[in-house]
Design a protein around this motif. Structure first.
Motif, PDB file in Angstrom:
ATOM      1  N   HIS A 191       0.809  -1.216   0.000  1.00  8.50           N
ATOM      2  CA  HIS A 191       0.000   0.000   0.000  1.00  8.50           C
ATOM      3  C   HIS A 191       0.843   1.267   0.000  1.00  8.50           C
ATOM      4  CE1 HIS A 191      -3.976   1.793   0.180  1.00  8.50           C
ATOM      5  NE2 HIS A 191      -3.564   2.632   1.114  1.00  8.50           N
TER       6      HIS A 191
ATOM      7  N   GLY B 159       1.597   3.439  -3.198  1.00  2.00           N
ATOM      8  CA  GLY B 159       0.711   4.509  -3.651  1.00  2.00           C
ATOM      9  C   GLY B 159       1.139   5.866  -3.147  1.00  2.00           C
TER      10      GLY B 159
ATOM     11  N   TRP C 110      -1.045   7.337  -6.928  1.00  2.00           N
ATOM     12  CA  TRP C 110      -2.078   6.304  -6.897  1.00  2.00           C
ATOM     13  C   TRP C 110      -2.438   5.767  -8.271  1.00  2.00           C
ATOM     14  CZ3 TRP C 110      -2.707   3.881  -2.626  1.00  2.00           C
ATOM     15  CH2 TRP C 110      -2.367   4.527  -1.435  1.00  2.00           C
ATOM     16  N   LYS C 111      -2.406   6.574  -9.297  1.00  2.00           N
ATOM     17  CA  LYS C 111      -2.732   6.074 -10.639  1.00  2.00           C
ATOM     18  C   LYS C 111      -1.742   4.984 -11.037  1.00  2.00           C
ATOM     19  CE  LYS C 111      -3.613   7.615 -15.371  1.00  2.00           C
ATOM     20  NZ  LYS C 111      -3.680   8.804 -16.289  1.00  2.00           N
TER      21      LYS C 111
ATOM     22  N   GLU D 277     -10.018  10.832   2.197  1.00  2.00           N
ATOM     23  CA  GLU D 277      -9.162  10.484   1.059  1.00  2.00           C
ATOM     24  C   GLU D 277      -8.504   9.121   1.263  1.00  2.00           C
ATOM     25  OE1 GLU D 277      -5.267  12.153  -1.395  1.00  2.00           O
ATOM     26  OE2 GLU D 277      -6.235  13.409   0.124  1.00  2.00           O
ATOM     27  N   LYS D 278      -8.026   8.872   2.470  1.00  2.00           N
ATOM     28  CA  LYS D 278      -7.361   7.598   2.732  1.00  2.00           C
ATOM     29  C   LYS D 278      -8.337   6.424   2.625  1.00  2.00           C
ATOM     30  CE  LYS D 278      -3.279   8.697   5.433  1.00  2.00           C
ATOM     31  NZ  LYS D 278      -2.562   8.472   6.702  1.00  2.00           N
TER      32      LYS D 278
ATOM     33  N   ASN E 274     -11.006   6.344   0.793  1.00  2.00           N
ATOM     34  CA  ASN E 274     -11.319   6.183  -0.631  1.00  2.00           C
ATOM     35  C   ASN E 274     -10.222   5.415  -1.351  1.00  2.00           C
ATOM     36  OD1 ASN E 274     -13.772   7.508  -0.456  1.00  2.00           O
ATOM     37  ND2 ASN E 274     -12.929   9.502  -1.024  1.00  2.00           N
ATOM     38  N   ARG E 275      -8.978   5.759  -1.075  1.00  2.00           N
ATOM     39  CA  ARG E 275      -7.854   5.066  -1.715  1.00  2.00           C
ATOM     40  C   ARG E 275      -7.826   3.597  -1.329  1.00  2.00           C
ATOM     41  NH1 ARG E 275      -7.047   8.330  -5.872  1.00  2.00           N
ATOM     42  NH2 ARG E 275      -5.998  10.295  -5.351  1.00  2.00           N
TER      43      ARG E 275
ATOM     44  N   GLU F 146     -10.530   1.748  -3.139  1.00  2.00           N
ATOM     45  CA  GLU F 146     -10.157   1.529  -4.540  1.00  2.00           C
ATOM     46  C   GLU F 146      -9.209   0.342  -4.670  1.00  2.00           C
ATOM     47  OE1 GLU F 146      -9.653   5.306  -7.128  1.00  2.00           O
ATOM     48  OE2 GLU F 146      -9.305   5.997  -5.072  1.00  2.00           O
ATOM     49  N   CYS F 147      -8.270   0.224  -3.748  1.00  2.00           N
ATOM     50  CA  CYS F 147      -7.341  -0.902  -3.781  1.00  2.00           C
ATOM     51  C   CYS F 147      -8.061  -2.218  -3.524  1.00  2.00           C
ATOM     52  CB  CYS F 147      -6.228  -0.695  -2.763  1.00  2.00           C
ATOM     53  SG  CYS F 147      -5.118   0.671  -3.176  1.00  2.00           S
TER      54      CYS F 147
END
Length: 292
Positions: free
Chosen positions: A196, A199, A204-205, A253-254, A256-257, A260-261
């Motif tokens: 993790h 990222g 992140w992209k 934000e964290k 959400n990231r 997504e992972c």
């Protein structure tokens, strides 16, 4: 997080409190069980011990992450290494009611001596091998974080696995009865490690793309995360001295990231397992391969 803060007097560690609640909410949403690796010294906090006992009772796997989180574990003298591993082994056995069977060294401080000790203690697997060139900037950045603290700086640099990024296997293998599970990497001889923190380091992209590449390249894939990955500014009072830059920040934000992972993991179609289950599957396959 208490270890990263230096165990200051009166510190209330968010790891086994609100941060753990966030991780468990994600486990409920995506319907999986974690493999968690505990620092033994953290369990001097009665709340942490009670919470870990509850987590284990709910089916999550609990592993050993040493007593003091020394980043030169693989280079310690035999008796020092044994104390770091055995002390936490005994504490976890007391807290969760059974001995841990999985291990990961602080800062992936890998060594053959460590594997021999784990085999002696009956461990099923070890996750301390980092077979990626990203190892070198990772160690260098960790060293920069401890400029001004000579003891910790020396520990960061006191390693015996400097060649592992060049010669270490990228697939699971056996050392005695211990299955060694390397950090997953993207394809190719110069593949990049994926966990993790990548990222935060590379963006992140790019991280999402690397996750998909590593999942496609590795028969056995696991995803390493850290309590700091779901901390936010409200978890700290501003007086803590953290060497982890990703500690704090925006919780939304964290989360959400992280979601997504986890969505990428879910879309792969792979079965969610604990690392213990993954290691047992790898063990069976390796034995069949060796027998053939």
């Amino acid at each position: 997080m208490a270890q990263a803060a230096g165990y200051p007097a009166g510190y209330v560690d968010p790891t086994y409190r609100q941060v753990m609640d966030r991780f468990l909410a994600l486990a409920d949403k995506f319907r999986f069980q974690y493999s968690m690796y505990a620092i033994g010294q953290d369990l001097d906090d009665p709340h942490a011990s009670a919470r870990l006992r509850e987590i284990a009772a709910a089916g999550h796997e609990i592993g050993n992450h040493t007593w003091s989180h020394y980043t030169d574990l693989g280079a310690l003298k035999p008796l020092e290494m044994r104390e770091e591993v055995v002390r936490t082994h005994e504490r976890l056995t007391e807290v969760i009611g059974k001995p841990p069977r999985g291990f990961i060294a602080p800062a992936w401080s890998y060594s053959e001596r460590l594997l021999r000790l784990l085999a002696e203690l009956g461990y099923q697997y070890d996750m301390s091998l980092f077979p990626s060139l990203l190892y070198y900037p990772f160690v260098f950045k960790n060293a920069l974080n401890h400029i001004g603290n000579a003891d910790k700086l020396l520990r960061v640099l006191n390693r015996r696995d400097w060649t592992q990024p060049l010669v270490g296997s990228r697939d699971p293998f056996m050392r005695g009865n211990v299955v060694v599970i390397p950090v997953p990497t993207t394809p190719g001889p110069l593949g990049v490690a994926v966990w993790h923190t990548t990222g935060f380091l590379l963006g992140w992209k790019r991280h999402f793309r690397m996750m998909r590449e590593a999942i496609g390249a590795r028969r056995y894939f696991h995803y390493v995360i850290h309590p700091a990955d779901l901390t936010c500014d409200d978890d700290f009072n501003g007086t803590e001295r953290m060497h982890l830059e990703r500690a704090g920040g925006s919780l939304a934000e964290k989360m959400n990231r992280m979601e997504e992972c986890f969505a990428i993991l879910a879309e792969s179609g792979r079965k969610w397992t604990t690392v213990g289950e993954l290691a047992e599957n790898a063990r069976k396959e390796l034995r069949l391969t060796n027998a053939a």
